[in-house]
Design a protein around this motif. Structure first.
Motif, PDB file in Angstrom:
ATOM      1  N   ALA A   1      -6.605  -2.553   5.684  1.00  0.00           N
ATOM      2  CA  ALA A   1      -6.523  -3.066   4.312  1.00  0.00           C
ATOM      3  C   ALA A   1      -6.989  -4.516   4.306  1.00  0.00           C
ATOM      4  CB  ALA A   1      -5.084  -2.969   3.800  1.00  0.00           C
TER       5      ALA A   1
ATOM      6  N   VAL B   1      -4.522  -6.034  -2.739  1.00  0.00           N
ATOM      7  CA  VAL B   1      -5.332  -5.407  -1.683  1.00  0.00           C
ATOM      8  C   VAL B   1      -6.625  -4.947  -2.359  1.00  0.00           C
ATOM      9  CG1 VAL B   1      -5.502  -3.413  -0.130  1.00  0.00           C
ATOM     10  CG2 VAL B   1      -3.380  -4.731  -0.246  1.00  0.00           C
TER      11      VAL B   1
ATOM     12  N   MET C   1      -9.474  -0.579   1.064  1.00  0.00           N
ATOM     13  CA  MET C   1      -8.833   0.031   2.240  1.00  0.00           C
ATOM     14  C   MET C   1      -9.790   1.042   2.844  1.00  0.00           C
ATOM     15  SD  MET C   1      -5.090   0.752   0.604  1.00  0.00           S
ATOM     16  CE  MET C   1      -5.801   1.657  -0.749  1.00  0.00           C
TER      17      MET C   1
ATOM     18  N   SER D   1      -7.567  -8.094   1.657  1.00  0.00           N
ATOM     19  CA  SER D   1      -6.851  -8.571   0.486  1.00  0.00           C
ATOM     20  C   SER D   1      -7.414  -9.869  -0.092  1.00  0.00           C
ATOM     21  CB  SER D   1      -5.380  -8.765   0.867  1.00  0.00           C
ATOM     22  OG  SER D   1      -4.687  -9.504  -0.104  1.00  0.00           O
TER      23      SER D   1
ATOM     24  N   VAL E   1       0.867  -1.184   0.000  1.00  0.00           N
ATOM     25  CA  VAL E   1       0.000   0.000   0.000  1.00  0.00           C
ATOM     26  C   VAL E   1       0.902   1.232   0.000  1.00  0.00           C
ATOM     27  CG1 VAL E   1      -1.679   1.307   1.368  1.00  0.00           C
ATOM     28  CG2 VAL E   1      -1.865  -1.193   1.207  1.00  0.00           C
TER      29      VAL E   1
END
Length: 502
Positions: free
Chosen positions: A294, A280, A283, A296, A259
């Motif tokens: 986050a 990801v 967020m 994923s 990120v």
């Protein structure tokens, strides 16, 4: 008109039975309406029609004041919708970005500025031109002077246009609009003078613009490009202080799944947060801006805490606070979506495994991350849960209201009460869902609640006296609004009265 691309080729038209109106539809499904002018014989004027995306809508965001929404879609456009004060119906009043790549994500960074990501490695930052701010005031009924003071009016360009072979919207300033004439005859110094790049013409609008204006005169200038990702952009988030933007791109290995954090003042990359091994998918910053969550494709989530500022480093730095791993992950498939409770105490995750789980409690001051665990019973919603959102306004019994979007297109409403019996599943109460006419026909891509109570566009203009205003405000505070984006090309806005929830 010509056929193809974004130009105005018509595919068919229909005349009203009384012969006073013509409606035509164009190559991309856009509608055009003309009405016979009763005052001028033989003249027709354009009318207001509905418009929208002609491919999947991937992301949407409310402006911080909750007066308009921005949406991005696979039709390569970014569109802005707001209620028209004359009708309180929602209309597209600007198309800030018409791109050459499918749009994927966006984040607002202030009232009139946003960052967007597409199927390319760069992020682009856009700022509203003066012409938009003025027209937004006319159409929505907001105060023009107030809006221009909040958006640093002196340096605002008039509008924007895109060069013939470019992807970047270039700002058009007041000086660029003056026609270059010489004694009535044009004198060209070069070929480029003869073929002017600026197609922008400032318009004074009092009603939502027709399609040809949306295509040409409502673009926003691009003010910055952000480079740093190795693959196509996938998701974006901005914090409540509007000073930080987090971005992530598609990734099949850990080095690309980081990120990136950007400063919205300098647009420099501040940090690279490395934890996940695959893309990801979403967020979210906590409302108090202290934590970044986050989720994923690798089926885990990570929680990052903002470090206290030090004399050496004034810029915000984040460090890993808590996470799930292979052994602690409750979700067994991709986690699609996440969101924060309005008090920053809990967060929710939703997954392809049909489970929705609330986690917490999150206290930024506590250093150890081990105590963050599931706080709710596991809610099975019966279909892949592609979107989830906490309502920013609590219910009357202080429980939290959540909206959950499913792959089949339905949206479910649940109340969650942390004090109830978690073991028996008594903490979740189903309090509503969309019926077949209200649901999307394909997956719900994004759900976002209006950041404050009340309904956009419902003002106090039609009431007299303070008691009436107070009564109206009290009445409005029981309403909340939810915006949803779907793969079925549609954006829906739902108004819910909290007192009528089961």
């Amino acid at each position: 008109g010509e056929v193809g691309g974004n130009t105005l080729g018509f595919y068919g038209c229909q005349m009203s039975p009384d012969g006073a109106m013509i409606v035509a539809h164009a190559f991309q499904g856009a509608l055009h309406l003309w009405c016979k002018d009763h005052d001028k014989e033989g003249e027709w004027r354009p009318g207001v029609v509905i418009s929208g995306h002609f491919d999947a809508v991937q992301d949407l965001s409310w402006d911080p004041e909750g007066e308009f929404i921005l949406t991005v879609g696979s039709d390569q456009t970014t569109r802005l919708f707001t209620p028209w004060r004359k009708q309180t119906t929602w209309h597209e009043i600007s198309r800030p970005q018409i791109h050459g790549y499918d749009m994927q994500c966006l984040a607002m960074v202030g009232r009139f500025q946003f960052v967007s990501g597409a199927d390319e490695k760069v992020l682009r930052v856009f700022q509203a031109p003066r012409n938009f701010v003025e027209n937004f005031a006319n159409i929505s009924g907001a105060s023009k002077e107030k809006l221009l003071t909040t958006s640093d009016a002196a340096s605002l360009p008039e509008g924007a246009s895109t060069p013939a072979l470019g992807l970047s919207n270039k700002a058009v300033f007041q000086g660029d609009l003056v026609p270059k004439t010489n004694n009535g005859e044009e004198q060209f110094n070069s070929i480029s003078d003869q073929y002017q790049e600026s197609y922008f013409h400032p318009l004074i609008l009092t009603e939502p613009p027709p399609e040809d204006h949306l295509l040409q005169n409502t673009l926003w200038p691009e003010v910055q490009k952000l480079y740093g990702h190795g693959f196509e952009m996938f998701c974006l988030a901005s914090d409540s202080t509007r000073t930080l933007v987090a971005s992530a791109c598609k990734a099949s290995k850990a080095e690309h799944a980081a990120v990136l954090l950007w400063s919205t003042t300098t647009w420099r990359q501040l940090q690279r947060l490395q934890f996940h091994t695959l893309t990801v998918t979403q967020m979210a910053f906590s409302p108090d801006a202290q934590l970044l969550l986050a989720v994923s494709r690798d089926r885990t989530w990570s929680l990052w805490r903002r470090n206290p500022p030090t004399p050496e480093c004034s810029e915000p730095r984040f460090s890993l606070h808590a996470h799930t791993g292979k052994d602690t992950a409750v979700h067994s498939r991709i986690i699609w979506s996440c969101d924060w409770s309005p008090d920053s105490k809990y967060f929710v995750t939703s997954s392809r495994d049909k489970k929705v789980i609330v986690w917490g409690p999150c206290r930024p001051e506590s250093s150890g991350g081990s105590e963050i665990k599931p706080c709710s019973s596991v809610l099975d919603v019966g279909d892949s849960a592609t979107a989830v959102a906490f309502c920013p306004v609590l219910c009357s019994d202080n429980s939290y209201l959540l909206a959950i979007g499913l792959e089949c297109g339905r949206i479910l409403l649940f109340r969650w009460n942390p004090g109830q019996d978690v073991a028996a599943g008594g903490d979740w109460v189903r309090c509503g869902e969309t019926d077949s006419s209200q649901s999307h026909t394909l997956a719900v891509k994004r759900l976002r609640w209006r950041p404050r109570a009340g309904r956009a566009g419902v003002g106090n203009s039609d009431v007299d006296g303070q008691t009436d205003i107070d009564r109206k405000l009290k009445e409005e505070s029981s309403w909340v609004q939810l915006a949803s984006a779907g793969a079925d090309h549609s954006v829906k806005i739902f108004s819910l009265n909290k007192h009528h929830l089961q």
